[in-house]
Design an enzyme around this catalytic site. Structure first.
Site, PDB file in Angstrom:
ATOM      1  N   GLY A  38       0.822  -1.204   0.000  1.00 13.17           N
ATOM      2  CA  GLY A  38       0.000   0.000   0.000  1.00 13.17           C
ATOM      3  C   GLY A  38       0.858   1.255   0.000  1.00 13.17           C
TER       4      GLY A  38
ATOM      5  CD  GLU B 269       9.384  -0.299   7.020  1.00  8.16           C
ATOM      6  OE1 GLU B 269       8.346  -0.235   6.335  1.00  8.16           O
ATOM      7  OE2 GLU B 269       9.509  -1.079   7.990  1.00  8.16           O
TER       8      GLU B 269
ATOM      9  N   GLY C 284       6.245  -6.643   3.559  1.00 10.96           N
ATOM     10  CA  GLY C 284       6.017  -8.074   3.372  1.00 10.96           C
ATOM     11  C   GLY C 284       6.646  -8.631   2.103  1.00 10.96           C
TER      12      GLY C 284
ATOM     13  CD  GLU D 262       2.247 -21.771  -0.645  1.00  8.70           C
ATOM     14  OE1 GLU D 262       3.452 -21.810  -0.462  1.00  8.70           O
ATOM     15  OE2 GLU D 262       1.514 -20.927  -0.096  1.00  8.70           O
TER      16      GLU D 262
ATOM     17  CG  HIS E 260      -2.299 -14.550   3.537  1.00 11.61           C
ATOM     18  ND1 HIS E 260      -2.832 -15.511   2.704  1.00 11.61           N
ATOM     19  CD2 HIS E 260      -0.976 -14.512   3.242  1.00 11.61           C
ATOM     20  CE1 HIS E 260      -1.878 -16.034   1.946  1.00 11.61           C
ATOM     21  NE2 HIS E 260      -0.729 -15.459   2.255  1.00 11.61           N
TER      22      HIS E 260
ATOM     23  N   GLY F   4      -3.480  -3.699   3.596  1.00 13.47           N
ATOM     24  CA  GLY F   4      -4.312  -4.901   3.697  1.00 13.47           C
ATOM     25  C   GLY F   4      -5.516  -4.752   4.618  1.00 13.47           C
TER      26      GLY F   4
ATOM     27  CG  ASN G 264      -1.236 -16.834  -2.132  1.00 16.76           C
ATOM     28  OD1 ASN G 264      -2.000 -17.498  -2.821  1.00 16.76           O
ATOM     29  ND2 ASN G 264      -0.309 -17.364  -1.399  1.00 16.76           N
TER      30      ASN G 264
ATOM     31  CG  PHE H  24       1.640  -9.687  -3.036  1.00 16.90           C
ATOM     32  CD1 PHE H  24       1.704  -9.347  -4.366  1.00 16.90           C
ATOM     33  CD2 PHE H  24       2.462 -10.716  -2.588  1.00 16.90           C
ATOM     34  CE1 PHE H  24       2.527 -10.023  -5.251  1.00 16.90           C
ATOM     35  CE2 PHE H  24       3.296 -11.404  -3.452  1.00 16.90           C
ATOM     36  CZ  PHE H  24       3.318 -11.059  -4.790  1.00 16.90           C
TER      37      PHE H  24
END
Ligand code: FAD
Length: 491
Positions: free
Chosen positions: A16, A35, A100, A347, A430, A458, A468, A470
Site C-alpha cells: 500500500g 519505515e 512483506g 498452495e 495473511h 491490507g 494470496n 498482495f
C-alpha cells in the site's frame, strides 16, 4: 527533540505504501516515508537462508521464528521477519524497506472474479479485471515458470509429486504466477549466476531473483526524486491537531533495537500503510493514549484470509519423497474453490530442509465465514484479537477432508512432524481487515471522522480474498490513490 514539518507522510513501505508513494511522486508531490525496519539494500547486509538463520531472520529476537523447526539462537537484530503472538493465532509480518515483499513467497495470484465481487460488491469489478489487475501484474513483474523447466528441474519434484497426487485424488490443480524471475532461476540452475531460490532463500529474504518492492514500485518512486525513505523510524502514536494536521511521535532505533533519537514529525496529510496489524495498532493505541478519533468500524471484520496449514507424511518414505533439494518458490496450487461443501485453495508448498523429510506441506486458503475483531489493551499496550477455534472450525474441516482424500488415494498420514495434531490453525501469513474500504473509510480509503487521513494497505480488505493477497492489496491501493489524487485530496 528534533521537529520536522513535511506535507505528506506515508507510514510503512509495503504494498500500500509503495503504490501510494509512486503515484504521489509521479504527480509531483514530495513524500516522506517512515519505515520501522531496515533499508537492506542501503545497508548492504546479505539475507540469510533457511538453513543458516542470521541477521535478517528475525525482528529483534533471540531465537529464529520460522513456522517450525527453530533450533537457532540469534543476536537480536532488526531482521525482516516478525511474529505477533496472540492467544489462538500467531501472525507473521515483514519489516524493512519493502515490507512483506521481502519475506513472502512471491505468489502473485489474482482473485477469482466471482469472489472479488462477493467481497467487494460496491467496486467496479470490470474495471479491476480490465485495468487495475493487469496494471499491477506488470508493475510487480509477475511471471510464470516454463513448463519444460518445471518438468525437468529436480528442485521441483515436490510440485510434480504434489500435482500427481492431487490428480489421483480427483482434485484440480493450477499454475501459480510469481514475482520471482523464473528466467533468473533457470540461470541459477545452470550455475551461471548466484543461487537464491535454489539456495533455500525466502522468508529471511532473497539476495537475487525476487522482484520485491524495493526493485519495483519503490525504485521507480525514488527515481522521481520526490521520495525520501527514513528507515529504522518507528511511529509510536499519532495526534490530531486543532488545524486538522497530524503530529507523529517517532523513535529512531539502531539495528540492535536501541533508541537513538525521539523525533516529532508534523504533516498536513497522513497515509497509514503499516500493514493490517501495524495500522490497527497505530489507530487504536493513539485513540487510547491521545483521544485520537477513531470510527466505530475500526477493528471490525478482521480475518486470517482462511489461512490453515497442514501436511502429510508418507507411510513408506523411500517409495515417495518430495526431494532433498527444493526451490523455495511455490508454483503449484490445488483449486477446490468451486466445491460447495469444501471450498478451498491450497498452495503446494516447499519444505526445503536440506534433506528428504518425506513430508508434503500445504497452506490452505478458505473462506472466512466468522470474522474476528481487533481491540487495544491499554495496560499491556498491545492489540487484542477476538479470534479462537470457532473462527477456524470450518477451515479445519476442509483440511481434514483434503488430507483424508489425499491419503486415501496416495497413502500417507497426517503430519505430526510439523504440527502437534497435524494441523496449524494458528499460523497466519495473511492478516486482513479491520479498516474496511467503504465502512471505516470512504470509497477510496479516506478515514471516516478525519479530513486528512488515509488508510492504504491490507486492512481495507474485509478479512478474506480467497487467494494470496498482495496482488489485491496492490490493485486496491492503485484504485484508491488514483481517485484520491483526482479528487485533489493532496493539492
Ligand atoms: P506490509 O507489506 O506488511 O508493510 C507494512 C510495513 O509497515 C512494514 O514494512 C512494517 O515494518 C511497517 N510498519 C508497521 N508499523 C510501523 C510503524 N509503527 N512505524 C513505521 N513503520 C511501520 N502474500 C501473497 O500475495 N503471496 C505470497 O506468496 C505471500 N507469502 C507470504 C509469506 C510470509 C512468510 C508472510 C509473512 C506473508 C506472505 N504474504 C504473501 C502476505 C503479504 O506479504 C502481505 O499480505 C502484504 O505484505 C501486506 O501488505 P501491506 O501493504 O498491507 O503491508
Amino acid at each position: 527533540t528534533e521537529n520536522t514539518d513535511v506535507p505528506i507522510i506515508i507510514i510503512g513501505s509495503g504494498y500500500g505504501g509503495a503504490v501510494s508513494a509512486l503515484r504521489l511522486c509521479e504527480a509531483g508531490k514530495k513524500v516522506v516515508m517512515l519505515e520501522m525496519g531496515l533499508n537492506w539494500e542501503k545497508a548492504g547486509i546479505p539475507f540469510s537462508n533457511l538453513l543458516k538463520p542470521g541477521k535478517s531472520s528475525a525482528w529483534l529476537k533471540k531465537k529464529s521464528i520460522a513456522p517450525f523447526m527453530n533450533i537457532f539462537s540469534l543476536t537480536p537484530f532488526t531482521g525482516i521477519l516478525d511474529r505477533l503472538d496472540f492467544e489462538h493465532i500467531n501472525i507473521w509480518v515483514g519489516r524493512g524497506v519493502g515490507g512483506g515483499s521481502l519475506v513472502n513467497g512471491g505468489m502473485a495470484v489474482t482473485p477469482k472474479e466471482s469472489y472479488f465481487r462477493e467481497v467487494f460488491p460496491d467496486l467496479d469489478a470490470e474495471k479491476f479485471y480490465s485495468h487495475y489487475f493487469p496494471l499491477v501484474r506488470e508493475e510487480l513483474k509477475v511471471n510464470v515458470i516454463d513448463e519444460q523447466f518445471l518438468k525437468d528441474c529436480p528442485y521441483y519434484k515436490f510440485t510434480r509429486v504434489g500435482e500427481e497426487e492431487a490428480h489421483k485424488a480427483g482434485f484440480k490443480t493450477m499454475r501459480v504466477p510469481n514475482v520471482y524471475d523464473f528466467k533468473y532461476m533457470e540461470k541459477e540452475f545452470r550455475n551461471e549466476v548466484p543461487r537464491s531460490a535454489l539456495n533455500t532463500e525466502v522468508i529471511y529474504g532473497n539476495n537475487y531473483g525476487k522482484n520485491s518492492l524495493d526493485k519495483t514500485y519503490l525504485r521507480k518512486a525514488l527515481e522521481t526524486g520526490n521520495l525520501e525513505i527514513l528507515d529504522l523510524h518507528r511511529v509510536q502514536t499519532i495526534q490530531l491537531n486543532d488545524d486538522k494536521s497530524y503530529t507523529l511521535n517517532v523513535q529512531q532505533i539502531d539495528t540492535s533495537g536501541i533508541l537513538i533519537a525521539d523525533k516529532v514529525f508534523n504533516c498536513k496529510k497522513l497515509i497509514l500503510s503499516a500493514g493490517t496489524m501495524g495500522t490497527l495498532q497505530l489507530l487504536l493505541q493513539s485513540h487510547a493514549e491521545n483521544n485520537f478519533p477513531v470510527h466505530e468500524k475500526i477493528g471490525k471484520k478482521w480475518g486470517n484470509n482462511g489461512n490453515f496449514m497442514t501436511g502429510r507424511n508418507w507411510v513408506k518414505p523411500l517409495s515417495g519423497g518430495t526431494g532433498a533439494k527444493q526451490s523455495t518458490i511455490p508454483v503449484g496450487g490445488i483449486d477446490n474453490w468451486d466445491d460447495p461443501e469444501h471450498p478451498f485453495f491450497t498452495e503446494i508448498a516447499p519444505l526445503p530442509m536440506g534433506m528428504d523429510v518425506a513430508t508434503a506441506l500445504y497452506l490452505l486458503i478458505n473462506r472466512v465465514d466468522k470474522k474476528g475483531e481487533v481491540a487495544y489493551n491499554k495496560a499491556s499496550q498491545s492489540l487484542t484479537l477476538n479470534w479462537d477455534e470457532s473462527n477456524t472450525a470450518k477451515m479445519k474441516e476442509n483440511a481434514q477432508y483434503f488430507i483424508r482424500k489425499m491419503n486415501k488415494a496416495n497413502g500417507g498420514t497426517r503430519s505430526h512432524l510439523l504440527f502437534n495434531n497435524g494441523f496449524g490453525a494458528d499460523i497466519c501469513y495473511h492478516p486482513l481487515g479491520g479498516c474496511v474500504l467503504g465502512e471505516a473509510t470512504n470509497e477510496y480509503g479516506k478515514l471516516k471522522d478525519h479530513e486528512n487521513l488515509y488508510v492504504l494497505d491490507g486492512s481495507l480488505i474485509p478479512g478474506t480474498i480467497g487467494v494470496n493477497p498482495f496482488v489485491t492489496i496492490t490493485a486496491i491501493a492503485e484504485y484508491c490513490i488514483e481517485n484520491l489524487i483526482k479528487q485533489n485530496e493532496f493539492a
